[in-house]
Motif scaffolding. Structure first.
Motif, PDB file in Angstrom:
ATOM      1  N   TYR A 148      -5.327  -1.165   4.877  1.00 20.42           N
ATOM      2  CA  TYR A 148      -4.733  -2.349   4.279  1.00 20.42           C
ATOM      3  C   TYR A 148      -5.507  -2.759   3.037  1.00 20.42           C
ATOM      4  O   TYR A 148      -6.739  -2.678   3.019  1.00 20.42           O
ATOM      5  N   CYS A 149      -4.809  -3.203   2.005  1.00 22.53           N
ATOM      6  CA  CYS A 149      -5.472  -3.919   0.928  1.00 22.53           C
ATOM      7  C   CYS A 149      -5.309  -5.408   1.179  1.00 22.53           C
ATOM      8  O   CYS A 149      -4.305  -5.856   1.744  1.00 22.53           O
ATOM      9  N   GLY A 186      -1.644  -6.672   2.990  1.00 20.28           N
ATOM     10  CA  GLY A 186      -0.502  -5.782   2.869  1.00 20.28           C
ATOM     11  C   GLY A 186       0.028  -5.308   4.207  1.00 20.28           C
ATOM     12  O   GLY A 186      -0.464  -5.693   5.274  1.00 20.28           O
ATOM     13  N   TRP A 231     -10.444  -3.268   0.835  1.00 23.16           N
ATOM     14  CA  TRP A 231      -9.737  -2.375   1.730  1.00 23.16           C
ATOM     15  C   TRP A 231     -10.287  -2.589   3.139  1.00 23.16           C
ATOM     16  O   TRP A 231     -11.508  -2.650   3.333  1.00 23.16           O
ATOM     17  N   GLU A 248       0.831  -1.199   0.000  1.00 23.47           N
ATOM     18  CA  GLU A 248       0.000   0.000   0.000  1.00 23.47           C
ATOM     19  C   GLU A 248       0.869   1.254   0.000  1.00 23.47           C
ATOM     20  O   GLU A 248       1.981   1.253   0.531  1.00 23.47           O
ATOM     21  N   CYS A 277      -2.485   0.234  -4.075  1.00 24.91           N
ATOM     22  CA  CYS A 277      -1.996  -1.062  -3.633  1.00 24.91           C
ATOM     23  C   CYS A 277      -1.437  -1.788  -4.839  1.00 24.91           C
ATOM     24  O   CYS A 277      -2.170  -2.040  -5.807  1.00 24.91           O
TER      25      CYS A 277
END
Length: 121
Positions: free
Chosen positions: A95-96, A112, A36, A6, A22
């Motif tokens: 976060y992805c 991620g 996400w 990310e 990302c």
């Protein structure tokens, strides 16, 4: 090796905007539903949005609906989150991820390292 990286976080004033990116590698990105997820200080993981492989299905958490837009570019193996009208409650690590249950998001191998978004008050 699955990797999700990310970027794009930062400090922004309430009402401002940020665009998160990302970069994905190590798996067939276009075949995966992507999400996400965020975690605010002292709080549990919160699912934010999802997008299906061909972008035919998109969903958002009620808390961000109308303000955030999820998108993807499968040719570049990239996922995006456009965040508008940011609020202090949006402050979190974003976060992805894939393989996520929106009702109970938990870290897994498709996750991620996160990027920090801070919305000042």
């Amino acid at each position: 090796q699955v990797q999700l990286v990310e970027s794009g976080g930062g400090l922004v004033e309430p009402g401002g905007s940020l665009r998160l990116s990302c970069a994905a590698s190590g798996f067939s990105f276009g075949d995966y539903v992507m999400h996400w997820v965020r975690q605010a200080p002292g709080k549990e993981l919160e699912w934010v949005a999802l997008i299906t492989g061909a972008s035919s299905g998109i969903s958002y958490a009620d808390s961000v609906k109308g303000r955030f837009t999820i998108s993807r570019d499968n040719a570049e193996n990239k996922l995006y989150l456009q965040m508008n009208d940011l609020k202090p409650g949006d402050t979190a690590v974003y976060y992805c991820a894939s393989n996520v249950n929106p009702q109970r998001p938990r870290r897994n191998d498709f996750w991620g390292q996160g990027t920090q978004v801070t919305v000042s008050s």
